[in-house]
Structures are given as structure tokens and as C-alpha cells.
Design an enzyme around this catalytic site. Structure first.
Site, PDB file in Angstrom:
ATOM      1  N   GLY A 209       0.818  -1.204   0.000  1.00  0.00           N
ATOM      2  CA  GLY A 209       0.000   0.000   0.000  1.00  0.00           C
ATOM      3  C   GLY A 209       0.849   1.250   0.000  1.00  0.00           C
ATOM      4  N   SER A 210       0.294   2.334   0.503  1.00  0.00           N
ATOM      5  CA  SER A 210       0.951   3.635   0.445  1.00  0.00           C
ATOM      6  C   SER A 210       2.125   3.716   1.414  1.00  0.00           C
ATOM      7  CB  SER A 210      -0.049   4.746   0.777  1.00  0.00           C
ATOM      8  OG  SER A 210      -0.434   4.683   2.141  1.00  0.00           O
ATOM      9  N   GLY A 213       0.755   5.058   4.899  1.00  0.00           N
ATOM     10  CA  GLY A 213       0.045   4.028   5.656  1.00  0.00           C
ATOM     11  C   GLY A 213       0.973   2.928   6.120  1.00  0.00           C
ATOM     12  N   GLY A 214       1.868   2.499   5.239  1.00  0.00           N
ATOM     13  CA  GLY A 214       2.813   1.455   5.600  1.00  0.00           C
ATOM     14  C   GLY A 214       3.771   1.892   6.693  1.00  0.00           C
ATOM     15  N   GLU A 233       5.570  -3.378   1.199  1.00  0.00           N
ATOM     16  CA  GLU A 233       5.863  -2.967  -0.182  1.00  0.00           C
ATOM     17  C   GLU A 233       5.117  -1.660  -0.383  1.00  0.00           C
ATOM     18  OE1 GLU A 233       4.693  -2.050  -3.677  1.00  0.00           O
ATOM     19  OE2 GLU A 233       3.930  -4.091  -3.907  1.00  0.00           O
ATOM     20  N   CYS A 270       1.984  -0.512  -8.816  1.00  0.00           N
ATOM     21  CA  CYS A 270       3.128  -0.043  -8.043  1.00  0.00           C
ATOM     22  C   CYS A 270       4.391   0.042  -8.892  1.00  0.00           C
ATOM     23  CB  CYS A 270       3.361  -0.937  -6.837  1.00  0.00           C
ATOM     24  SG  CYS A 270       3.521  -2.683  -7.232  1.00  0.00           S
TER      25      CYS A 270
END
Length: 502
Positions: A209-210, A213-214, A233, A270
Site C-alpha cells: 500500500g501507500s 500508511g505502511g 511494499e 506499483c
């Protein structure tokens, strides 16, 4: 087409409403799953692949209703997900992923006698997996993270993505008819996801994800009283470098292929190329404009992506060091994509590194350079990426290509092709230096992804009966055993024949 099963079929775990419920179910399942013979574990993965195929029609219908990705794309993604499950089944069956090493005792060793040391990888225990929005099958409930964790012998708690909650529950219910109770549970909600990362029973986390957020979840995992691995990732610019020779020889073809890669899936990959480095005298601006203008706006996966995309695009469009080549009319509508192309110079990038930010959607930045040194000086300041691509001419560009390869910091280096497309192969690496991933040593795609969910244990002078099966001298699981650093004889895997792969 088989009908979808009713929720919570007989023998399956009841749907978990809290992180604590889900992790408790996973904790109960962990010893059973870890103890399964490799042939049985591989059979479960193949059965999951078969189940996806049997219910592909209803799965695609539900997924399309929630994601708007289209039946063709979603059907292909199911096949990819099946391929991932089957690849890990093959990996499990050979047993090489256990990395068994045996050093027999040597009383004559110097400077001291050597004891019997036997080492292998063992499952970590229950793990949490956060689904991605842009791949509702391949990076979701039965995606690569889940497949590799199950292959390792770890139960999985999936935090479903809010972009496809119904599909997540349906996939869980299908998997419940295959897996042991508690081997796979699904939870919903951001707060539940945060609680999952800090739950004492969870031993590792996988996230796609972002970056923002990660990073927040990564910090949570690291701030626990018992910090756990967090395999995220995250974001990537995926630079593409075109040498002067390649630009002169086939610049028009490269531009067309580049726009196709940027806008594939409305740029919601991505691995989308975010930067294109071209010689300052490339003469391709008009073609770039025509190609990007020919791409119509289309629905994005959700308003949350559209809002972030348009906010980032607005910052780039209004930046004084960037010039707009094309901006689709109506680009402020968060419900749809707005294909866009901007340009700047290598010097401008070095002066304004804030231009180096991911714009998740069909937008990209063309960067012009005046010399090899101008290009290399700029490549050295790029953040780490999932991919980096070089378009060059052989043999004249070999010297420059070596310098470019050394300057580009990415998990996958690509020559004369495009990054959008992550092959399901044993050798694939999908990861890279920060911010593309939280751990550059590991991958979320490829055969070695299973290693994230395991840890090494060495057994010293342990009686044969107390050793795990893969470490015993009789080798009942028929796994490759490296003895004194070598593989004796001609070891061959015993391929299971009782599970259909259809």
C-alpha cells in the site's frame, strides 16, 4: 458455474470480528499447520488454486462490482493467483525452502571438538497480511503474501481492503472449505488492522500500500514490547532511462510503449514508470503529447485513490520547476483518472527533490539531461525503487549501461522492456531499498517470499527422536540436506501425485 458457499461452512472458523478473535484462532491453528507433512501442505495450496478456478465466475462478478476493473483483467488476475499458489506448492514439495544444514560432530576439529549441529527454518507462527486495493486477488486474501505464509506453515489473518470487502469475505468462505480451522481468517476496518499489528499472537506483518500508511504500521510493529518483522511494499518512482543511442534509434517506439506502461490499469500499478529520462535534444515532445492525450479518462478504484492522485498531481502541476505537457480536462474529478504528463530538467530535479514523489495514477514526469554526468548526478539522488529500467543500444551503450546500473537503486533492473508486469517466477524480486520496501532483503513476489515467514533454529547434540523430521539422518520428508556444506549424492524431490492441479 458452482455457487458460492454460504458464510461459515461447517467445520470452518466463524468470521472474526476483532483482531483478538482472529489472532486467537490463528494461534490455535499454528501448531497443526506447522506439523503438516510437506506433501499435505502443498496439496492444500493446490486445492486453493483449484477452488479459485471452480468459482472464477462468481468471484469475477463480485470483484467487478466492487473494483470496476473489468472481467478480462480480473479473470487474468485469478489465473495469476492460481499460478502463485501452485508455484508455492511446488516449492513446499521439494523442501529446499527449509534450508536444512547438517554439520556432523567432529572430535578432531581444531581448535576444539565440534558438536553435532543441525539447522533449518521453522514457521514464525500467526502472521497478518494487509490486502492491496489494486489487485483484489493477487495481493489480497489468497494473494502472494498469504500463499507464501501458508507455504511456510504460518496461519494468516488478512486485513481486508475496504475497496473490496464482499470479495474478501467470499474468498475467505471458499478457502474455509479447504484449509484447517483457523488457518485463514479475515478482519475488516482500519482500527482492527492497527490492533492486529500490536496483537501479541501476531509474529510478522505483510503490507502492500501507500508509503504513509505502511510507515505508520511499520512504526507500530517496531514499537511493540516485542518488535516483529514488518514486510511493507510501499511507494516507488520506477525510473526509466533512455540513452542517446536508443533515443536516436527508436525514440518514437519507446515513447509509445512508455505511455502504454504509464497508463496501464489507469496507472494504478506499483511498478508504473513515474520518471522518464530523455536526452535534452530528444525532439519527442509533440509525440508525447499526442500519445498521452489519446488515453481517455476512466474510473479509478475508489475515491480514496482519486483524491490522493489529484492532490499530488496539483502540487506537481503548480510547481515552478515543472512544465505541463498535457493535462486532461476535468482533472479535478476524484472519481476518474486524468492522464497527465509533465517535464523538467535533471538540474531542476537536483534543485527541487520534492518533485521526486509518487503520483499513484496515470501521470509521469519527463526529465531531460544534457550529458552522462548530468544524468548520473541526478540518478544518484533518486529514492530507492521497486524497479529501474534502461533502454540502450548494444554494444555501444555497454559502458554507459554499467555506470547506470551502478547508479540506479532498485530491486529489479530491466533492460529494453517495461516494469509493469511482475512475473510469477522463482527468481523474481519485488522489493527494494526504502521507500519501495521496509526490508530490501526480502521480496513479496517470487520463490524466496516464503523466507519472510520463517526463522532459523539450530539443534545441538539433539537425539534423533527429538529432531524435526527434515533434520533426521533418515530424512523421512526427503528434503535436500546440506551436509558439511555440500549436498551428498543426487538428491531428487518426491513429487506428490495425490492432488489434482486442474
Amino acid at each position: 458455474m458452482p455457487a458460492a458457499p454460504a458464510p461459515s461452512p461447517d467445520g470452518a472458523s466463524p468470521p472474526a470480528s476483532t483482531a483478538a478473535d482472529a489472532s486467537a484462532q490463528a494461534g490455535t491453528a499454528a501448531p497443526e499447520l506447522a506439523a503438516l507433512p510437506l506433501s499435505v501442505r502443498a496439496g492444500l495450496l493446490r486445492a486453493l488454486a483449484r477452488t479459485l478456478g471452480e468459482h472464477a465466475g462468481v468471484l469475477v462478478d463480485v470483484a467487478d462490482g466492487e473494483t470496476r476493473l473489468g472481467a478480462e483483467r480480473l479473470s487474468g488476475e485469478i489465473r495469476r493467483t492460481q499460478a502463485q499458489l501452485r508455484m508455492f506448492a511446488d516449492i513446499v514439495e521439494t523442501g529446499a525452502f527449509l534450508d536444512v544444514m547438517i554439520d556432523p560432530p567432529d572430535p578432531a576439529a581444531q581448535p576444539a571438538p565440534r558438536p553435532d549441529i543441525r539447522r533449518m527454518l521453522v514457521p514464525l507462527g500467526p502472521v497478518a497480511v494487509f490486502s492491496a486495493s489494486n489487485f483484489p486477488f493477487a495481493f489480497s486474501v489468497l494473494g502472494g503474501d498469504t500463499a507464501s505464509a501458508l507455504a511456510a506453515g504460518c496461519p494468516v489473518v488478512v486485513k481486508a481492503h475496504e475497496g473490496h470487502p464482499g470479495l474478501s469475505d467470499l474468498t475467505r468462505d471458499l478457502a474455509a472449505g479447504v484449509l484447517p480451522t483457523g488457518a485463514l481468517t479475515v478482519v475488516h476496518g482500519r482500527e482492527t488492522g492497527r490492533a492486529l499489528v500490536t496483537d501479541p499472537a501476531i509474529r510478522a506483518v505483510g503490507f502492500t500500500g501507500s508509503t504513509s500508511g505502511g510507515r505508520a504500521l511499520f512504526d507500530l510493529a517496531g514499537s511493540r514490547p516485542d518488535p516483529i518483522p514488518f514486510y511493507g511494499e510501499l511507494g516507488s518512482l520506477n525510473p526509466v532511462v533512455v540513452t542517446p543511442g536508443a533515443c536516436a534509434e527508436r525514440g518514437a517506439d519507446i515513447v509509445r510503449e512508455y505511455i502504454a506502461s504509464v497508463t496501464l490499469g489507469q496507472g494504478q500499478f506499483c511498478t508504473k514508470p513515474g520518471l522518464l529520462f530523455l536526452p535534452a535534444d530528444h525532439g519527442l515532445e509533440e509525440l508525447l503529447r499526442r500519445e498521452i492525450a489519446a488515453v481517455p479518462p476512466a474510473p479509478l478504484l475508489g475515491d480514496w485513490i482519486g483524491t490522493a492522485y489529484h492532490a499530488t498531481l496539483e502540487e506537481l502541476v503548480t510547481h515552478p520547476a515543472a512544465r505541463t505537457l498535457h493535462l486532461t480536462p476535468g482533472h479535478d474529478d476524484p472519481r476518474t483518472s486524468a492522464p497527465a504528463l509533465l517535464t523538467t530538467t535533471a538540474e531542476g530535479v537536483r534543485a527541487h527533490p520534492e518533485l521526486l514523489r509518487e503520483c499513484f495514477g496515470p501521470a509521469s514526469l519527463v526529465v531531460t539531461y544534457t550529458s552522462a554526468d548530468d544524468l548520473l548526478d541526478t540518478l544518484h539522488i533518486l529514492p530507492g525503487g521497486l524497479t529501474a529500467t534502461i533502454h540502450g543500444q548494444e554494444p555501444q551503450d555497454e559502458t554507459l549501461a554499467h555506470r547506470l546500473s551502478a547508479a540506479l537503486s532498485a530491486g529489479r533492473l530491466i533492460w529494453n522492456s517495461w516494469p509493469t508486469g511482475v512475473a510469477v517466477t522463482h527468481a523474481m524480486h519485488h522489493g527494494g531499498p526504502w521507500p519501495s520496501a521496509t526490508s530490501p532483503l526480502h521480496t513479496s513476489v517470487g520463490g524466496t517470499a516464503v523466507a519472510r515467514w520463517m526463522r532459523p533454529v539450530a539443534y545441538q547434540n539433539m537425539p534423533e527422536a527429538l529432531l524435526p523430521e527434515p533434520l533426521r539422518s533418515t530424512n523421512p520428508w526427503n528434503v535436500p540436506q546440506r551436509v558439511n556444506g555440500e549436498f551428498p549424492g543426487q538428491w531428487r524431490p518426491a513429487r506428490a501425485t495425490t492432488v489434482s492441479e486442474s
